[in-house]
Design a protein around this motif. Structure first.
Motif, PDB file in Angstrom:
ATOM      1  N   GLY A 175     103.492 -96.995  -3.617  1.00 35.29           N
ATOM      2  CA  GLY A 175     102.303 -97.116  -2.798  1.00 35.29           C
ATOM      3  C   GLY A 175     101.561 -95.819  -2.553  1.00 35.29           C
ATOM      4  O   GLY A 175     100.629 -95.776  -1.752  1.00 35.29           O
ATOM      5  N   ASN A 176     101.955 -94.735  -3.228  1.00 29.22           N
ATOM      6  CA  ASN A 176     101.284 -93.455  -3.061  1.00 29.22           C
ATOM      7  C   ASN A 176     100.153 -93.312  -4.078  1.00 29.22           C
ATOM      8  O   ASN A 176     100.293 -93.711  -5.234  1.00 29.22           O
ATOM      9  N   VAL A 177      99.037 -92.734  -3.641  1.00 32.10           N
ATOM     10  CA  VAL A 177      97.901 -92.520  -4.544  1.00 32.10           C
ATOM     11  C   VAL A 177      98.315 -91.587  -5.677  1.00 32.10           C
ATOM     12  O   VAL A 177      98.952 -90.554  -5.456  1.00 32.10           O
ATOM     13  N   ILE A 178      97.981 -91.977  -6.907  1.00 32.64           N
ATOM     14  CA  ILE A 178      98.283 -91.142  -8.067  1.00 32.64           C
ATOM     15  C   ILE A 178      97.264 -90.017  -8.122  1.00 32.64           C
ATOM     16  O   ILE A 178      96.057 -90.259  -8.150  1.00 32.64           O
ATOM     17  N   LYS A 179      97.729 -88.783  -8.125  1.00 34.41           N
ATOM     18  CA  LYS A 179      96.848 -87.624  -8.087  1.00 34.41           C
ATOM     19  C   LYS A 179      96.595 -87.111  -9.513  1.00 34.41           C
ATOM     20  O   LYS A 179      97.511 -86.997 -10.306  1.00 34.41           O
ATOM     21  N   TYR A 180      95.337 -86.814  -9.771  1.00 34.83           N
ATOM     22  CA  TYR A 180      94.948 -86.301 -11.086  1.00 34.83           C
ATOM     23  C   TYR A 180      94.328 -84.917 -10.943  1.00 34.83           C
ATOM     24  O   TYR A 180      93.606 -84.642  -9.985  1.00 34.83           O
ATOM     25  N   ASN A 181      94.632 -84.086 -11.888  1.00 34.93           N
ATOM     26  CA  ASN A 181      94.084 -82.731 -11.919  1.00 34.93           C
ATOM     27  C   ASN A 181      93.220 -82.619 -13.170  1.00 34.93           C
ATOM     28  O   ASN A 181      93.706 -82.743 -14.290  1.00 34.93           O
ATOM     29  N   TYR A 182      91.927 -82.412 -12.960  1.00 34.45           N
ATOM     30  CA  TYR A 182      90.984 -82.365 -14.076  1.00 34.45           C
ATOM     31  C   TYR A 182      90.818 -80.940 -14.572  1.00 34.45           C
ATOM     32  O   TYR A 182      90.612 -80.018 -13.782  1.00 34.45           O
ATOM     33  N   ALA A 183      90.925 -80.742 -15.866  1.00 31.41           N
ATOM     34  CA  ALA A 183      90.670 -79.444 -16.477  1.00 31.41           C
ATOM     35  C   ALA A 183      89.451 -79.567 -17.384  1.00 31.41           C
ATOM     36  O   ALA A 183      89.262 -80.579 -18.051  1.00 31.41           O
TER      37      ALA A 183
ATOM     38  N   ALA B 188      98.931 -66.997 -16.510  1.00 31.53           N
ATOM     39  CA  ALA B 188      98.909 -67.658 -15.208  1.00 31.53           C
ATOM     40  C   ALA B 188      98.871 -66.635 -14.080  1.00 31.53           C
ATOM     41  O   ALA B 188      98.135 -66.800 -13.094  1.00 31.53           O
ATOM     42  N   GLU B 189      99.647 -65.581 -14.218  1.00 33.98           N
ATOM     43  CA  GLU B 189      99.701 -64.560 -13.171  1.00 33.98           C
ATOM     44  C   GLU B 189      98.389 -63.790 -13.058  1.00 33.98           C
ATOM     45  O   GLU B 189      97.868 -63.571 -11.958  1.00 33.98           O
ATOM     46  N   LEU B 190      97.814 -63.384 -14.179  1.00 35.72           N
ATOM     47  CA  LEU B 190      96.625 -62.540 -14.162  1.00 35.72           C
ATOM     48  C   LEU B 190      95.343 -63.331 -13.921  1.00 35.72           C
ATOM     49  O   LEU B 190      94.418 -62.840 -13.273  1.00 35.72           O
ATOM     50  N   CYS B 191      95.285 -64.551 -14.451  1.00 34.08           N
ATOM     51  CA  CYS B 191      94.048 -65.332 -14.367  1.00 34.08           C
ATOM     52  C   CYS B 191      94.058 -66.351 -13.236  1.00 34.08           C
ATOM     53  O   CYS B 191      93.004 -66.892 -12.882  1.00 34.08           O
ATOM     54  N   GLY B 192      95.242 -66.664 -12.708  1.00 34.85           N
ATOM     55  CA  GLY B 192      95.309 -67.638 -11.631  1.00 34.85           C
ATOM     56  C   GLY B 192      95.069 -69.061 -12.076  1.00 34.85           C
ATOM     57  O   GLY B 192      94.720 -69.927 -11.278  1.00 34.85           O
ATOM     58  N   THR B 193      95.230 -69.316 -13.355  1.00 34.75           N
ATOM     59  CA  THR B 193      95.044 -70.662 -13.885  1.00 34.75           C
ATOM     60  C   THR B 193      96.084 -70.915 -14.966  1.00 34.75           C
ATOM     61  O   THR B 193      96.820 -70.001 -15.354  1.00 34.75           O
ATOM     62  N   LEU B 194      96.163 -72.146 -15.426  1.00 37.22           N
ATOM     63  CA  LEU B 194      97.235 -72.542 -16.330  1.00 37.22           C
ATOM     64  C   LEU B 194      96.666 -73.080 -17.627  1.00 37.22           C
ATOM     65  O   LEU B 194      95.740 -73.878 -17.628  1.00 37.22           O
ATOM     66  N   ARG B 195      97.237 -72.626 -18.730  1.00 35.26           N
ATOM     67  CA  ARG B 195      96.835 -73.152 -20.027  1.00 35.26           C
ATOM     68  C   ARG B 195      97.490 -74.522 -20.235  1.00 35.26           C
ATOM     69  O   ARG B 195      98.446 -74.879 -19.540  1.00 35.26           O
ATOM     70  N   PRO B 196      96.996 -75.322 -21.198  1.00 34.91           N
ATOM     71  CA  PRO B 196      97.446 -76.716 -21.329  1.00 34.91           C
ATOM     72  C   PRO B 196      98.826 -76.871 -21.943  1.00 34.91           C
ATOM     73  O   PRO B 196      99.000 -77.448 -23.015  1.00 34.91           O
ATOM     74  N   PHE B 197      99.826 -76.330 -21.258  1.00 30.35           N
ATOM     75  CA  PHE B 197     101.221 -76.477 -21.667  1.00 30.35           C
ATOM     76  C   PHE B 197     102.044 -76.804 -20.435  1.00 30.35           C
ATOM     77  O   PHE B 197     101.699 -76.402 -19.317  1.00 30.35           O
ATOM     78  N   ASN B 198     103.121 -77.516 -20.626  1.00 29.37           N
ATOM     79  CA  ASN B 198     104.044 -77.774 -19.533  1.00 29.37           C
ATOM     80  C   ASN B 198     105.100 -76.670 -19.513  1.00 29.37           C
ATOM     81  O   ASN B 198     105.815 -76.470 -20.497  1.00 29.37           O
ATOM     82  N   PHE B 199     105.153 -75.942 -18.404  1.00 30.94           N
ATOM     83  CA  PHE B 199     106.169 -74.913 -18.278  1.00 30.94           C
ATOM     84  C   PHE B 199     106.457 -74.655 -16.805  1.00 30.94           C
ATOM     85  O   PHE B 199     105.691 -75.047 -15.924  1.00 30.94           O
ATOM     86  N   ASP B 200     107.574 -74.009 -16.527  1.00 33.02           N
ATOM     87  CA  ASP B 200     108.022 -73.754 -15.169  1.00 33.02           C
ATOM     88  C   ASP B 200     107.234 -72.579 -14.589  1.00 33.02           C
ATOM     89  O   ASP B 200     107.287 -71.468 -15.125  1.00 33.02           O
ATOM     90  N   VAL B 201     106.504 -72.826 -13.497  1.00 33.41           N
ATOM     91  CA  VAL B 201     105.689 -71.762 -12.911  1.00 33.41           C
ATOM     92  C   VAL B 201     106.362 -71.115 -11.704  1.00 33.41           C
ATOM     93  O   VAL B 201     105.757 -70.279 -11.038  1.00 33.41           O
ATOM     94  N   SER B 202     107.616 -71.472 -11.420  1.00 31.17           N
ATOM     95  CA  SER B 202     108.270 -70.958 -10.213  1.00 31.17           C
ATOM     96  C   SER B 202     108.375 -69.438 -10.220  1.00 31.17           C
ATOM     97  O   SER B 202     108.179 -68.788  -9.184  1.00 31.17           O
ATOM     98  N   ALA B 203     108.650 -68.849 -11.377  1.00 32.43           N
ATOM     99  CA  ALA B 203     108.752 -67.392 -11.445  1.00 32.43           C
ATOM    100  C   ALA B 203     107.399 -66.737 -11.205  1.00 32.43           C
ATOM    101  O   ALA B 203     107.301 -65.681 -10.562  1.00 32.43           O
ATOM    102  N   VAL B 204     106.346 -67.375 -11.688  1.00 33.93           N
ATOM    103  CA  VAL B 204     104.998 -66.822 -11.518  1.00 33.93           C
ATOM    104  C   VAL B 204     104.549 -66.957 -10.065  1.00 33.93           C
ATOM    105  O   VAL B 204     103.893 -66.062  -9.519  1.00 33.93           O
ATOM    106  N   LYS B 205     104.895 -68.061  -9.413  1.00 32.10           N
ATOM    107  CA  LYS B 205     104.456 -68.304  -8.042  1.00 32.10           C
ATOM    108  C   LYS B 205     104.949 -67.221  -7.091  1.00 32.10           C
ATOM    109  O   LYS B 205     104.309 -66.942  -6.076  1.00 32.10           O
TER     110      LYS B 205
END
Length: 238
Positions: free
Chosen positions: A104-112, A147-164
């Motif tokens: 019952g939760n709204v599905i969230k979409y992120n548009y690039a 991700a660290e320098l630009c503050g955005t993510l390229r179209p790949f799935n990867f773990d961003v915990s280290a960058v955060k």
């Protein structure tokens, strides 16, 4: 996602029909924008901001002249880096009857936005080196650095915990939205798209048009777009 991909396939003019198919979602989105923002523009929109360039608007926002601004994740590096205020990225409100998951939760979409392309010319003298460079640009090392320098993510799935752990609060909020959403990248393999004959918005930019002209509604804008695409479709597909 299926509807967005169907629209970007541009198989016929019917993908622009606001009464059915994928453009019904476009209409619902613009109606929400019309009801929320356009009808209340005297309350919500900073006087004089409509005549400002995007860079001036961003600078005014960074100076504290407005409480919020519709913008992309690049705004921090582009305009807000020297501001005395703290900023965060917020997901936009969902439309009525938004899709929900089984809980019952709204599905969230992120548009690039539209992708950039890196090409190797056929006459390149070092094709092997160029291919190795492109591979390197897609490595985990570069994805994290980007991700660290630009503050955005390229179209790949990867773990961003280290960058955060290395970025500011604004960029962390961008990453939080990305991690908790299904991301869709605007692209199409249709020759109508790659040749520039069809676009996501085929006539005018609906956001600025609806704000500037009180006689145009979300419904009339979508219908005009559909009518013009139908009338020109035979020329598009020649």
């Amino acid at each position: 996602i299926d509807g967005l991909n169907e629209f970007m396939g541009f198989d016929s003019a019917e993908v622009f029909n606001p009464d059915k198919g994928p453009s019904e979602g476009k209409y619902n989105m613009l109606k929400t924008y019309y009801d929320l923002i356009v009808k209340n523009k005297s309350k919500y929109i900073l006087r004089g901001s409509a005549s400002a360039t995007h860079s001036i608007a961003q600078m005014n926002f960074g100076a504290g002249s407005a409480a919020m601004i519709p913008n992309g994740n690049w705004i921090m590096n582009e305009s807000l880096g020297e501001s005395e205020y703290e900023f965060r990225m917020m997901a936009v409100p969902t439309v009525k009857n938004a899709l929900k998951d089984t809980d019952g939760n709204v599905i969230k979409y992120n548009y690039a936005g539209q992708p950039d392309y890196m090409l190797i010319p056929s006459a390149a003298k070092n094709k092997k080196g160029a291919k190795e460079f492109l591979r390197y640009m897609c490595s985990d090392e570069i994805l994290e650095m980007y991700a660290e320098l630009c503050g955005t993510l390229r179209p790949f799935n990867f773990d961003v915990s280290a960058v955060k752990a290395k970025v500011n609060g604004f960029t962390k909020s961008v990453f939080d939205i990305w991690e908790n959403s299904t991301t869709w990248y605007e692209m199409s393999a249709s020759t109508l798209w790659t040749s520039g004959k069809v676009h996501k918005y085929q006539t005018t930019n609906p956001y600025t048009t609806l704000l500037a002209d009180n006689t145009i509604t979300a419904s009339s804008w979508c219908q005009t777009e559909y009518d013009r695409v139908k009338a020109a479709w035979s020329d598009f597909t020649k």
